[in-house]
Scaffold this motif. Structure first.
Motif, PDB file in Angstrom:
ATOM      1  N   GLY A 156       0.788  -1.224   0.000  1.00  0.00           N
ATOM      2  CA  GLY A 156       0.000   0.000   0.000  1.00  0.00           C
ATOM      3  C   GLY A 156       0.819   1.271   0.000  1.00  0.00           C
ATOM      4  N   CYS A 157       2.053   1.187  -0.477  1.00  0.00           N
ATOM      5  CA  CYS A 157       2.905   2.381  -0.568  1.00  0.00           C
ATOM      6  C   CYS A 157       2.590   3.099  -1.878  1.00  0.00           C
ATOM      7  CB  CYS A 157       4.380   1.992  -0.523  1.00  0.00           C
ATOM      8  SG  CYS A 157       4.856   1.179   1.013  1.00  0.00           S
ATOM      9  N   HIS A 158       2.205   4.352  -1.793  1.00  0.00           N
ATOM     10  CA  HIS A 158       1.751   5.110  -2.964  1.00  0.00           C
ATOM     11  C   HIS A 158       2.492   6.436  -3.084  1.00  0.00           C
ATOM     12  CE1 HIS A 158      -1.716   2.488  -3.617  1.00  0.00           C
ATOM     13  NE2 HIS A 158      -1.878   2.487  -2.306  1.00  0.00           N
ATOM     14  N   MET A 159       2.175   7.127  -4.154  1.00  0.00           N
ATOM     15  CA  MET A 159       2.627   8.512  -4.320  1.00  0.00           C
ATOM     16  C   MET A 159       1.626   9.400  -3.598  1.00  0.00           C
ATOM     17  SD  MET A 159       5.330   8.732  -6.328  1.00  0.00           S
ATOM     18  CE  MET A 159       5.392  10.134  -7.406  1.00  0.00           C
ATOM     19  N   LYS A 160       2.146  10.415  -2.919  1.00  0.00           N
ATOM     20  CA  LYS A 160       1.282  11.393  -2.263  1.00  0.00           C
ATOM     21  C   LYS A 160       1.907  12.757  -2.496  1.00  0.00           C
ATOM     22  CE  LYS A 160      -0.952  12.522   2.074  1.00  0.00           C
ATOM     23  NZ  LYS A 160      -1.123  12.169   3.473  1.00  0.00           N
ATOM     24  N   ASP A 161       1.170  13.645  -3.095  1.00  0.00           N
ATOM     25  CA  ASP A 161       1.668  14.988  -3.399  1.00  0.00           C
ATOM     26  C   ASP A 161       2.971  14.935  -4.206  1.00  0.00           C
ATOM     27  OD1 ASP A 161      -0.490  16.094  -1.964  1.00  0.00           O
ATOM     28  OD2 ASP A 161       0.648  15.983  -0.083  1.00  0.00           O
ATOM     29  N   GLY A 162       3.040  13.975  -5.136  1.00  0.00           N
ATOM     30  CA  GLY A 162       4.205  13.843  -6.006  1.00  0.00           C
ATOM     31  C   GLY A 162       5.413  13.193  -5.371  1.00  0.00           C
ATOM     32  N   LYS A 163       5.267  12.649  -4.159  1.00  0.00           N
ATOM     33  CA  LYS A 163       6.382  12.004  -3.467  1.00  0.00           C
ATOM     34  C   LYS A 163       5.997  10.587  -3.083  1.00  0.00           C
ATOM     35  CE  LYS A 163       8.878  15.590  -1.162  1.00  0.00           C
ATOM     36  NZ  LYS A 163       9.258  16.138   0.124  1.00  0.00           N
ATOM     37  N   LYS A 164       6.996   9.724  -3.042  1.00  0.00           N
ATOM     38  CA  LYS A 164       6.774   8.366  -2.541  1.00  0.00           C
ATOM     39  C   LYS A 164       6.411   8.463  -1.067  1.00  0.00           C
ATOM     40  CE  LYS A 164       8.035   5.829  -6.136  1.00  0.00           C
ATOM     41  NZ  LYS A 164       7.354   4.682  -6.656  1.00  0.00           N
ATOM     42  N   GLN A 165       5.445   7.680  -0.649  1.00  0.00           N
ATOM     43  CA  GLN A 165       4.956   7.775   0.724  1.00  0.00           C
ATOM     44  C   GLN A 165       4.679   6.391   1.289  1.00  0.00           C
ATOM     45  OE1 GLN A 165       4.606  10.788   2.385  1.00  0.00           O
ATOM     46  NE2 GLN A 165       4.332   9.506   4.167  1.00  0.00           N
ATOM     47  N   VAL A 166       5.370   6.056   2.361  1.00  0.00           N
ATOM     48  CA  VAL A 166       5.123   4.820   3.088  1.00  0.00           C
ATOM     49  C   VAL A 166       4.123   5.141   4.190  1.00  0.00           C
ATOM     50  CG1 VAL A 166       6.152   2.983   4.474  1.00  0.00           C
ATOM     51  CG2 VAL A 166       7.473   4.042   2.631  1.00  0.00           C
ATOM     52  N   PRO A 167       3.019   4.382   4.280  1.00  0.00           N
ATOM     53  CA  PRO A 167       2.073   4.633   5.369  1.00  0.00           C
ATOM     54  C   PRO A 167       2.760   4.581   6.738  1.00  0.00           C
ATOM     55  CG  PRO A 167       1.102   3.154   3.757  1.00  0.00           C
ATOM     56  CD  PRO A 167       2.552   3.323   3.383  1.00  0.00           C
TER      57      PRO A 167
END
Length: 181
Positions: A156-167
């Motif tokens: 479930g690691c996604h892009m958030k606001d153009g950045k890689k984001q680990v929950p």
């Protein structure tokens, strides 16, 4: 105190896998362990040539690349942590090459005793997402006679606001695993 080597097999510094590895490292250091991190992406890391030179030359690999800097740490560390993104349902090519090149550590196909940890990230997040790399990792660890001291799979690691984001729950889980070392 343990000596821990962390090999990050990702192409993106600051990406999901790097973030997960850093959370693990923070936990391990907070528990008093010495940690050395190697980022394998973007280096000149090559796969094993199968030449056998390492078995004839006092465990010195003939391939001159980043592994020459890593081997001294591999020899003295207690724990090897491999951090990999999920690529085509398995470990990254950097981590696979890292595994292959550890052949230089063996003597008559016997490897020095090590504890190991596997950290992985993926955008996919199903109950079977990490089945194949988990199976491969466990097979390799058993074949080398090593001790699996933990795995952490962060789906479930996604892009958030153009950045890689680990929950955050995964960063905390990796931190806790590092802290438990």
């Amino acid at each position: 105190m343990k000596k821990i080597l962390v090999a990050v097999g990702s192409g993106l510094k600051g990406g999901n896998t790097d973030q997960l590895a850093d959370a693990f490292i923070q936990g391990a250091r907070e528990n008093g362990h010495e940690v050395q991190k190697f980022f394998l992406g973007g280096t000149d890391l090559h796969g094993c040539m199968g030449c056998g030179a390492c078995q004839k030359n006092g465990n010195r690999c003939a391939v001159k690349d980043v592994m020459q800097q890593i081997y001294p740490y591999l020899e003295e560390c207690d724990t090897i942590v491999m951090a990999s993104p999920l690529y085509f349902w398995t470990l990254s090519s950097q981590i696979k090459a890292f595994f292959d090149r550890m052949y230089a550590l063996s003597k008559e196909n016997i490897y020095p005793q090590k504890d190991t940890v596997l950290l992985m990230t993926s955008e996919d997040d199903t109950e079977t997402t990490f089945d194949r790399p988990d199976s491969y990792y466990r097979f390799i660890v058993k074949a080398l006679g090593w001790n699996n001291t933990g795995t952490y799979y962060a789906g479930g690691c996604h892009m958030k606001d153009g950045k890689k984001q680990v929950p955050e729950r995964h960063l905390n889980g990796a931190w806790l695993l590092g802290k438990s070392m």
